[in-house]
Design a protein around this motif. Structure first.
Motif, short mmCIF file in Angstrom:
data_model
loop_
_atom_site.label_atom_id
_atom_site.label_comp_id
_atom_site.label_asym_id
_atom_site.label_seq_id
_atom_site.Cartn_x
_atom_site.Cartn_y
_atom_site.Cartn_z
N CYS A 133 0.72 -1.27 -0.14
CA CYS A 133 -0.05 0.03 0.03
C CYS A 133 0.80 1.07 -0.07
O CYS A 133 1.73 1.39 0.69
CB CYS A 133 -0.82 0.05 1.29
SG CYS A 133 -2.11 1.45 1.29
N LYS A 179 -0.54 4.39 0.16
CA LYS A 179 -1.66 5.33 1.00
C LYS A 179 -0.93 5.93 2.43
O LYS A 179 -1.36 7.23 2.54
CB LYS A 179 -3.11 4.72 0.98
CG LYS A 179 -3.79 4.46 -0.16
CD LYS A 179 -4.29 5.56 -0.98
CE LYS A 179 -5.00 5.08 -2.12
NZ LYS A 179 -4.46 4.41 -3.25
N PHE A 180 -0.48 5.23 3.10
CA PHE A 180 -0.06 5.80 4.45
C PHE A 180 -1.11 6.55 5.08
O PHE A 180 -0.78 7.66 5.73
CB PHE A 180 1.33 6.70 4.02
CG PHE A 180 2.57 5.67 3.43
CD1 PHE A 180 3.37 5.41 4.47
CD2 PHE A 180 2.78 5.75 2.23
CE1 PHE A 180 4.57 4.54 4.07
CE2 PHE A 180 3.81 4.94 1.62
CZ PHE A 180 4.66 4.37 2.85
N CYS A 181 -2.06 5.77 5.24
CA CYS A 181 -3.06 6.19 6.44
C CYS A 181 -2.23 6.39 7.63
O CYS A 181 -1.62 5.60 8.06
CB CYS A 181 -4.10 5.38 6.51
SG CYS A 181 -5.18 5.33 5.04
N PHE A 227 -2.55 5.98 10.62
CA PHE A 227 -2.56 4.83 11.79
C PHE A 227 -2.24 3.55 11.49
O PHE A 227 -2.11 2.53 12.20
CB PHE A 227 -4.27 4.71 12.07
CG PHE A 227 -5.20 4.39 10.94
CD1 PHE A 227 -5.29 3.20 10.11
CD2 PHE A 227 -5.66 5.47 10.52
CE1 PHE A 227 -6.12 2.92 9.37
CE2 PHE A 227 -6.75 5.39 9.30
CZ PHE A 227 -6.76 4.18 8.69
N CYS A 228 -1.77 3.30 10.26
CA CYS A 228 -1.88 2.06 9.55
C CYS A 228 -0.39 1.54 9.32
O CYS A 228 0.60 2.11 8.91
CB CYS A 228 -2.60 2.10 8.27
SG CYS A 228 -2.59 0.28 7.76
N VAL A 246 0.34 -1.35 7.42
CA VAL A 246 0.39 -2.00 6.19
C VAL A 246 1.45 -1.51 5.31
O VAL A 246 2.23 -2.47 4.93
CB VAL A 246 -0.89 -2.24 5.68
CG1 VAL A 246 -0.86 -2.68 4.22
CG2 VAL A 246 -1.71 -3.03 6.48
N PRO A 247 1.37 -0.30 5.28
CA PRO A 247 2.76 0.25 4.30
C PRO A 247 4.15 -0.04 4.65
O PRO A 247 4.90 -0.27 3.63
CB PRO A 247 2.58 1.61 4.06
CG PRO A 247 1.20 2.03 4.49
CD PRO A 247 1.10 0.95 5.62
N GLN A 306 -4.30 -5.37 -0.36
CA GLN A 306 -4.43 -4.37 0.77
C GLN A 306 -5.06 -3.17 0.27
O GLN A 306 -5.90 -2.53 1.04
CB GLN A 306 -3.22 -4.19 1.36
CG GLN A 306 -2.62 -5.03 2.49
CD GLN A 306 -1.79 -6.04 1.98
OE1 GLN A 306 -1.23 -6.07 0.91
NE2 GLN A 306 -1.80 -7.12 2.67
N ASN A 307 -5.01 -2.92 -1.07
CA ASN A 307 -5.50 -1.75 -1.67
C ASN A 307 -5.96 -2.37 -3.25
O ASN A 307 -5.45 -2.03 -3.96
CB ASN A 307 -4.55 -0.69 -1.92
CG ASN A 307 -5.13 0.68 -1.87
OD1 ASN A 307 -6.45 0.69 -2.06
ND2 ASN A 307 -4.46 1.51 -1.60
N HIS A 354 -10.05 1.10 -1.52
CA HIS A 354 -9.98 2.47 -0.74
C HIS A 354 -10.91 3.29 -1.56
O HIS A 354 -10.73 3.35 -2.91
CB HIS A 354 -8.43 3.06 -1.05
CG HIS A 354 -8.23 4.32 -0.36
ND1 HIS A 354 -8.49 5.52 -0.66
CD2 HIS A 354 -7.70 4.44 1.00
CE1 HIS A 354 -8.03 6.61 0.15
NE2 HIS A 354 -7.66 5.79 1.11
N GLN A 387 -13.48 4.60 7.73
CA GLN A 387 -12.67 4.98 9.05
C GLN A 387 -13.42 5.87 9.96
O GLN A 387 -13.22 5.70 10.99
CB GLN A 387 -11.31 5.20 8.74
CG GLN A 387 -10.45 4.44 7.59
CD GLN A 387 -10.39 2.84 8.12
OE1 GLN A 387 -10.83 2.29 9.03
NE2 GLN A 387 -9.99 1.93 7.21
N ARG A 436 -6.57 10.25 5.16
CA ARG A 436 -7.27 9.35 4.25
C ARG A 436 -7.45 9.74 2.83
O ARG A 436 -7.68 9.32 1.74
CB ARG A 436 -8.41 9.09 4.94
CG ARG A 436 -8.72 8.32 6.15
CD ARG A 436 -8.22 6.88 5.74
NE ARG A 436 -9.58 6.22 4.90
CZ ARG A 436 -9.36 4.99 4.55
NH1 ARG A 436 -8.32 4.33 4.50
NH2 ARG A 436 -10.76 4.58 3.86
#
Ligand code: 5AD
Ligand code: SF4
Length: 481
Positions: free
Chosen positions: A183, A185-187, A189-190, A192-193, A227-228, A266, A293, A305
């Motif tokens: 991912c 996106k780099f939200c 809170f996350c 995953v990236p 993931q995305n 997303h 979210q 987001r």
């Protein structure tokens, strides 16, 4: 590898998302080539792998307590003169904590991140030859090849073996297929990236090949994973760029494949091509997991987001214009740093405005290394818990209302397996609802038109509509919502 007297046994415990379920199967496939068969539990396994999740603190802490239990089991077995057991950690905790795992748990034999699963067989071979007692806590894990956490995704997909037909069959009529991983996106809170790395899409032909093989082995429903996932992109046969909508169109042409789903998306990547696929493709099921979210613009901004509440609501309108009966699903985080009561009420109100068929709600969990963890105004635990309870009450009402509204409707159900009671089969509606029905086993692997006659807490009860043509591969919805 030389054939042992009896096959070695592998037990994989999977935590977290569907991507981990898919990955666990691929690891089992890789080890099957080395002669490993499935163990019923850790007690009779020669190799135990924990495929872990790092998304929230609770998920990742579970791993360390499970490792403690496994080490105790191994010690007991050794004391009783039983065979050795190798213990490995895979998945996102492996990626994020790498050598830290071996420092905390020196008995762990291997740590393998999600992008390195093609190295698993050689890591297991090395671990089998290693003297665990001589190693000690001070062993240099990286040097002895115990930890593999590189990012080389394209290589992984090319090198992992495909399952045998028998393995696919044993896994059932529905299958996951990873088309995209990572991912960008780099939200805020996350993790995953950081654990899954940058976005990578698998090429169209690769995906089509794997899909055709799965269908040839009996799979009827495919869920594309990423993931995305809706950021997936590739090139069509003429070298023109194509998005997930185009890929779904190609997949829908595969004879024998009767249902398609995809997750997780997303809002920013929900493009016209994909929305049109929901309008045009009968095989694409009317269920969409599209996390928002939060319903508050200031929190959405702090979460990075890159969409507003209004953007999301407009998007839902466009999706519903294309596919009016689509069932919406979402993810929500309560108690993100700085969330006020008014912000939280905006989340409640967006839930009311959208109306979800299902929703997953979480208390914000600060993850090391993510921007959110360093923000001021962290919300006290008690406030998070209270907000979560209110949100759960609301989504509970909505999911129950959705189930109740199904009663009296007629819909197509893919019958997948035997039900809990004898004489019963279990399947899924187009909206991903579990449905059980009194039907003979011979109907497993068919799609039946059913009237929904009752709604329980977790599943619907169907009754096969006998006076219409029995259906096997068509998915036309008959009643309006
Ligand atoms: N805390 C709580 N929930 C989280 N999620 C992701 N990161 C966190 C976190 N740090 C939730 C999001 C995401 C889902 C998979 O998990 O809602 O969509
Ligand atoms: Fe995490 Fe955001 Fe990427 Fe989803 S889109 S995986 S929440 S960073």
């Amino acid at each position: 590898m030389s054939a042992p007297d009896h096959p070695k046994k592998l037990f994989i415990k999977t935590y977290g998302c569907q991507m981990n379920v898919y990955d666990s199967d691929r690891m089992a496939d890789a080890m099957a080539e080395e002669g490993y068969v499935a163990a019923a539990g850790p007690e009779d396994a020669d190799l135990v792998l924990l495929n872990t999740c790092h998304i929230r603190e609770k998920a990742s802490e579970k791993v360390f307590s499970e490792l403690g239990r496994l080490e105790a089991l191994r010690t007991q077995r050794e004391a009783a003169g039983g065979p050795d057991m190798l213990i490995g950690v895979a998945g996102c905790v492996a990626q994020a904590e790498g050598e830290e795992i071996v420092r905390r748990m020196p008995g762990v034999d291997l740590v393998v991140g999600p992008q390195s699963y093609h190295h698993l067989p050689e890591m297991v071979a090395k671990a089998s030859g290693r003297d665990r007692t001589a190693r000690g806590a001070a062993a240099r894990a990286a040097e002895d090849g115990r930890v593999a956490t590189d990012f080389a995704l394209a290589e992984k997909f090319a090198l992992l073996p495909r399952p045998t037909r028998e393995a696919v069959r044993a896994r059932g009529l529905t299958a996951f297929l990873t088309v995209q991983e990572g991912c960008d996106k780099f939200c805020s809170f996350c993790v995953v990236p950081y654990t899954r790395g940058a976005e990578v899409s698998r090429p169209v032909e690769d995906v089509l090949d794997e899909a055709r093989e799965l269908v040839a082995a009996g799979v009827m429903e495919l869920t594309l994973l990423g993931q995305n996932v809706n950021a997936w992109h590739g090139l069509d046969a003429d070298g023109r760029p194509v998005g997930l909508g185009g890929l779904l169109r190609r997949l829908a042409e595969i004879p024998g494949l009767v249902r398609l789903r995809y997750t997780t998306s997303h809002p920013r990547d929900m493009d016209d091509e994909l929305i049109a696929a929901h309008r045009d493709l009968e095989k694409l099921m009317p269920y969409l997991h599209l996390p928002v979210q939060s319903g508050s613009d200031s929190i959405l901004k702090a979460m990075n987001r890159r969409h507003t509440r209004a953007d999301y609501l407009r998007l839902i309108e466009r999706i519903r214009a294309a596919r009016p009966d689509i069932a919406m699903s979402g993810d929500f985080i309560v108690g993100f740093p700085g969330e006020t009561e008014a912000d939280f009420e905006a989340t409640l109100s967006i839930v009311r405005e959208v109306g979800y068929a299902s929703a997953f709600c979480f208390k914000y969990s600060p993850r090391p290394g993510t921007p959110g963890a360093g923000l001021p105004d962290q919300v006290p635990e008690a406030v998070k818990a209270e907000r979560l309870a209110r949100l759960l009450a609301l989504v509970g009402e909505q999911t129950q209302a959705f189930a109740r509204a199904s009663v009296g409707r007629t819909m197509d159900v893919l019958l997948e397996k035997k039900g809990r009671l004898s004489g019963q089969l279990g399947g899924r509606s187009p909206y991903l609802q579990a449905v059980h029905v009194a039907a003979p086993e011979s109907l497993i692997g068919t799609i039946q038109r059913m009237e929904i006659v009752a709604a329980g807490n977790n599943s619907l009860e169907g009754k096969i509509v006998t006076d219409s043509e029995p259906k096997s591969a068509s998915l036309v919805e008959s009643s309006a919502v």
